[in-house]
Design a protein around this motif. Sequence first.
Motif, short mmCIF file in Angstrom:
data_model
loop_
_atom_site.label_atom_id
_atom_site.label_comp_id
_atom_site.label_asym_id
_atom_site.label_seq_id
_atom_site.Cartn_x
_atom_site.Cartn_y
_atom_site.Cartn_z
N GLN A 22 -28.12 -33.55 -44.13
CA GLN A 22 -27.46 -34.57 -44.93
C GLN A 22 -27.84 -35.92 -44.34
OE1 GLN A 22 -25.49 -31.85 -43.76
NE2 GLN A 22 -26.02 -30.87 -45.68
N ARG A 23 -28.13 -36.86 -45.21
CA ARG A 23 -28.61 -38.16 -44.77
C ARG A 23 -27.50 -39.20 -44.63
NH1 ARG A 23 -33.57 -36.97 -43.21
NH2 ARG A 23 -34.78 -35.86 -44.75
N SER A 24 -26.29 -38.86 -45.10
CA SER A 24 -25.19 -39.83 -45.00
C SER A 24 -23.86 -39.08 -44.90
CB SER A 24 -25.17 -40.74 -46.24
OG SER A 24 -24.82 -39.99 -47.39
N LYS A 25 -22.82 -39.81 -44.57
CA LYS A 25 -21.49 -39.21 -44.52
C LYS A 25 -21.07 -38.70 -45.89
CE LYS A 25 -19.73 -42.06 -40.75
NZ LYS A 25 -18.73 -43.07 -40.38
N LYS A 26 -21.42 -39.45 -46.93
CA LYS A 26 -21.08 -39.03 -48.29
C LYS A 26 -21.78 -37.73 -48.64
CE LYS A 26 -21.11 -40.50 -53.14
NZ LYS A 26 -21.18 -39.12 -53.56
N ASP A 27 -23.06 -37.60 -48.28
CA ASP A 27 -23.80 -36.36 -48.54
C ASP A 27 -23.15 -35.18 -47.81
OD1 ASP A 27 -25.58 -37.72 -50.12
OD2 ASP A 27 -27.16 -37.79 -48.59
N LEU A 28 -22.75 -35.41 -46.56
CA LEU A 28 -22.11 -34.34 -45.78
C LEU A 28 -20.77 -33.96 -46.41
CD1 LEU A 28 -21.94 -32.49 -43.34
CD2 LEU A 28 -20.97 -34.40 -42.06
N LYS A 29 -19.99 -34.95 -46.80
CA LYS A 29 -18.71 -34.67 -47.43
C LYS A 29 -18.89 -33.88 -48.72
CE LYS A 29 -14.67 -36.91 -49.44
NZ LYS A 29 -14.03 -38.17 -49.80
N ASP A 30 -19.82 -34.30 -49.56
CA ASP A 30 -20.09 -33.59 -50.81
C ASP A 30 -20.55 -32.15 -50.55
OD1 ASP A 30 -19.40 -35.89 -52.17
OD2 ASP A 30 -21.48 -36.50 -52.54
N PHE A 31 -21.43 -32.00 -49.56
CA PHE A 31 -21.92 -30.68 -49.19
C PHE A 31 -20.78 -29.77 -48.76
CE2 PHE A 31 -23.28 -27.77 -45.85
CZ PHE A 31 -24.25 -27.04 -46.53
N LEU A 32 -19.90 -30.28 -47.88
CA LEU A 32 -18.78 -29.49 -47.39
C LEU A 32 -17.80 -29.13 -48.51
CD1 LEU A 32 -18.12 -31.24 -43.97
CD2 LEU A 32 -19.13 -28.99 -44.35
N LEU A 33 -17.54 -30.06 -49.40
CA LEU A 33 -16.65 -29.76 -50.52
C LEU A 33 -17.24 -28.68 -51.43
CD1 LEU A 33 -15.34 -33.34 -51.39
CD2 LEU A 33 -14.07 -31.45 -50.31
N ARG A 34 -18.55 -28.75 -51.69
CA ARG A 34 -19.21 -27.70 -52.48
C ARG A 34 -19.13 -26.35 -51.77
NH1 ARG A 34 -23.15 -31.60 -53.00
NH2 ARG A 34 -24.54 -30.44 -51.61
N TYR A 35 -19.37 -26.36 -50.46
CA TYR A 35 -19.32 -25.12 -49.68
C TYR A 35 -17.92 -24.52 -49.73
CZ TYR A 35 -19.47 -21.75 -45.94
OH TYR A 35 -19.37 -20.58 -45.23
N LEU A 36 -16.89 -25.35 -49.52
CA LEU A 36 -15.51 -24.85 -49.55
C LEU A 36 -15.15 -24.29 -50.93
CD1 LEU A 36 -13.71 -27.60 -47.47
CD2 LEU A 36 -14.15 -25.22 -46.80
N LYS A 37 -15.60 -24.94 -51.97
CA LYS A 37 -15.32 -24.45 -53.33
C LYS A 37 -15.97 -23.08 -53.54
CE LYS A 37 -15.60 -25.82 -58.16
NZ LYS A 37 -16.04 -26.85 -59.11
N LYS A 38 -17.21 -22.95 -53.12
CA LYS A 38 -17.92 -21.67 -53.26
C LYS A 38 -17.28 -20.60 -52.37
CE LYS A 38 -22.42 -19.49 -52.85
NZ LYS A 38 -23.80 -19.62 -52.41
N TYR A 39 -16.95 -20.96 -51.13
CA TYR A 39 -16.35 -20.02 -50.19
C TYR A 39 -15.00 -19.53 -50.71
CZ TYR A 39 -14.91 -18.08 -45.68
OH TYR A 39 -14.51 -17.24 -44.68
#
Length: 84
Positions: free
Chosen positions: A19-36
């Motif tokens: 992830q290139r930014s905090k926003k990218d990391l946050k979006d990635f983690l939210l997507r992961y949590l939703k899928k998980y």
Amino acid sequence: MIECFFGILTRQALTQSVQRSKKDLKDFLLRYLKKYSQNPTPFTWTKGPEHFQRIIEATKEYQAAHPKQPIQSSPSNAKPRLIL
């Protein structure tokens, strides 16, 4: 339990992503949590209490055989050292 989840998160997602930014990391983690959360399963302990008791006893034996050395204080004008 939280350590177990972060271990899963690290193995399944974070080690394979950039992830290139905090926003990218946050979006990635939210997507992961939703899928998980789509297929939640309870954690199952695979080791019994006997296994943990053996680890505790081995740790106590090691600590008794290898006591910590007291930290020596250095003069106030000494430069801090990096010990690897």
